[in-house]
Design a protein around this motif. Sequence first.
Motif, short mmCIF file in Angstrom:
data_model
loop_
_atom_site.label_atom_id
_atom_site.label_comp_id
_atom_site.label_asym_id
_atom_site.label_seq_id
_atom_site.Cartn_x
_atom_site.Cartn_y
_atom_site.Cartn_z
N PRO A 8 -6.64 1.39 -0.89
CA PRO A 8 -5.81 0.69 -1.87
C PRO A 8 -5.15 -0.54 -1.25
O PRO A 8 -4.94 -0.61 -0.05
CB PRO A 8 -4.76 1.73 -2.25
CG PRO A 8 -4.67 2.61 -1.05
CD PRO A 8 -6.04 2.65 -0.45
N GLU A 33 10.99 -2.20 -2.26
CA GLU A 33 9.86 -1.29 -2.09
C GLU A 33 10.31 0.08 -1.58
O GLU A 33 9.49 0.92 -1.23
CB GLU A 33 8.84 -1.88 -1.11
CG GLU A 33 8.17 -3.17 -1.60
CD GLU A 33 7.28 -2.93 -2.81
OE1 GLU A 33 6.68 -1.84 -2.89
OE2 GLU A 33 7.20 -3.83 -3.65
N ASP A 65 0.99 10.27 1.09
CA ASP A 65 1.28 9.05 0.35
C ASP A 65 0.75 9.19 -1.07
O ASP A 65 0.25 10.25 -1.47
CB ASP A 65 0.72 7.81 1.07
CG ASP A 65 -0.80 7.75 1.08
OD1 ASP A 65 -1.47 8.49 0.33
OD2 ASP A 65 -1.34 6.93 1.86
N SER A 66 0.85 8.14 -1.86
CA SER A 66 0.51 8.24 -3.28
C SER A 66 -0.98 8.46 -3.53
O SER A 66 -1.38 8.81 -4.64
CB SER A 66 0.97 6.98 -4.03
OG SER A 66 0.37 5.83 -3.49
N MET A 67 -1.81 8.29 -2.49
CA MET A 67 -3.24 8.58 -2.61
C MET A 67 -3.60 9.92 -1.99
O MET A 67 -4.76 10.31 -1.94
CB MET A 67 -4.07 7.47 -1.95
CG MET A 67 -4.01 6.13 -2.67
SD MET A 67 -4.75 6.20 -4.32
CE MET A 67 -6.47 6.46 -3.91
N CYS A 92 10.57 7.98 2.22
CA CYS A 92 9.31 7.54 1.62
C CYS A 92 9.54 6.26 0.82
O CYS A 92 10.53 6.14 0.10
CB CYS A 92 8.75 8.61 0.69
SG CYS A 92 8.30 10.14 1.53
N ASP A 93 8.62 5.31 0.95
CA ASP A 93 8.72 4.09 0.15
C ASP A 93 8.10 4.31 -1.23
O ASP A 93 7.81 5.45 -1.62
CB ASP A 93 8.10 2.89 0.89
CG ASP A 93 6.58 2.99 1.03
OD1 ASP A 93 5.95 3.85 0.35
OD2 ASP A 93 6.01 2.19 1.79
N ASN A 94 7.91 3.25 -1.98
CA ASN A 94 7.40 3.39 -3.35
C ASN A 94 5.99 3.97 -3.42
O ASN A 94 5.56 4.43 -4.48
CB ASN A 94 7.42 2.03 -4.06
CG ASN A 94 8.82 1.59 -4.42
OD1 ASN A 94 9.76 2.39 -4.37
ND2 ASN A 94 8.99 0.33 -4.78
N HIS A 95 5.26 3.95 -2.31
CA HIS A 95 3.92 4.53 -2.25
C HIS A 95 3.92 5.84 -1.47
O HIS A 95 2.87 6.33 -1.07
CB HIS A 95 2.93 3.55 -1.64
CG HIS A 95 2.80 2.27 -2.41
ND1 HIS A 95 2.18 2.21 -3.64
CD2 HIS A 95 3.26 1.02 -2.15
CE1 HIS A 95 2.23 0.96 -4.09
NE2 HIS A 95 2.87 0.23 -3.22
N ASN A 96 5.13 6.37 -1.26
CA ASN A 96 5.33 7.64 -0.53
C ASN A 96 4.90 7.54 0.93
O ASN A 96 4.54 8.54 1.55
CB ASN A 96 4.62 8.81 -1.21
CG ASN A 96 5.54 10.01 -1.32
OD1 ASN A 96 6.68 9.87 -1.78
ND2 ASN A 96 5.09 11.17 -0.90
N ASP A 138 -10.63 5.33 -0.31
CA ASP A 138 -9.39 5.03 -1.02
C ASP A 138 -9.10 3.53 -0.97
O ASP A 138 -9.09 2.85 -1.98
CB ASP A 138 -8.21 5.80 -0.40
CG ASP A 138 -8.41 7.30 -0.48
OD1 ASP A 138 -9.26 7.73 -1.26
OD2 ASP A 138 -7.72 8.03 0.24
N TYR A 181 -2.15 -1.57 -1.22
CA TYR A 181 -0.85 -1.42 -0.59
C TYR A 181 -0.95 -1.03 0.89
O TYR A 181 0.04 -1.05 1.61
CB TYR A 181 0.03 -0.42 -1.34
CG TYR A 181 -0.41 1.03 -1.27
CD1 TYR A 181 -0.17 1.80 -0.14
CD2 TYR A 181 -1.04 1.64 -2.35
CE1 TYR A 181 -0.56 3.13 -0.08
CE2 TYR A 181 -1.42 2.96 -2.31
CZ TYR A 181 -1.18 3.71 -1.16
OH TYR A 181 -1.57 5.02 -1.12
#
Length: 202
Positions: free
Chosen positions: A54, A96, A160-162, A126-130, A52, A56
């Motif tokens: 990423p 964020e 999270d977002s991933m 959760c933030d913007n990327h969960n 993954d 972030y």
Amino acid sequence: MGGKYSRGEERRPLGFPGFSALCCCQKKNREETPLGFCDIKAPRSNPSFGRDDPAYLDMTYFPDNDLHMAACAGDLPFVRLYFTLGKYEVNHRDKENRNAMHFACFYGHLELVIYLWRRGCEINVCDNHNITPLMKAVQSWEDKIVCFLLEHHANLHIKDSMGNTALHYAVYSGNSATAARLLQYGADIEERTKVRITLLRN
């Protein structure tokens, strides 16, 4: 005028122990063992998030307001003062979507985490990327904070977002003790990420 931790757009928080070292840890270690465990030997050094990886998930975690700057520094008196003066609500979010609990967990300030929890600060936010405070504590090898959060009903099944859970964070960062702790609290070792990777690969 801002408070003690006000800063300009280009400034970064430098006034607390260990922050300089954190800023030097942005390179990723992409080498994987057969089971996806990375070769990390110590806390906060070159996290690897498997395939993954990423952007972030960089270790650097910069606040953009006085409350979160104080939370990064573990400055409990100033956090109390901001709440007393009504300058910030306990669950104030930045751009964020992070609250003070995210920063206190990431930078390892257990006393502040306990104070924030007692004030009603959300621990499953959760933030913007969960990403949750539990994930940030796991990522930073803050085992005492992880235990506190788990004992106070932190949700370890949030992804999270991933699609990574807190257990993925523990495994990817090489923290076997925390991974074992998460499993004791019911983490699912077969949970899949969005790219269909499990922690148990065939």
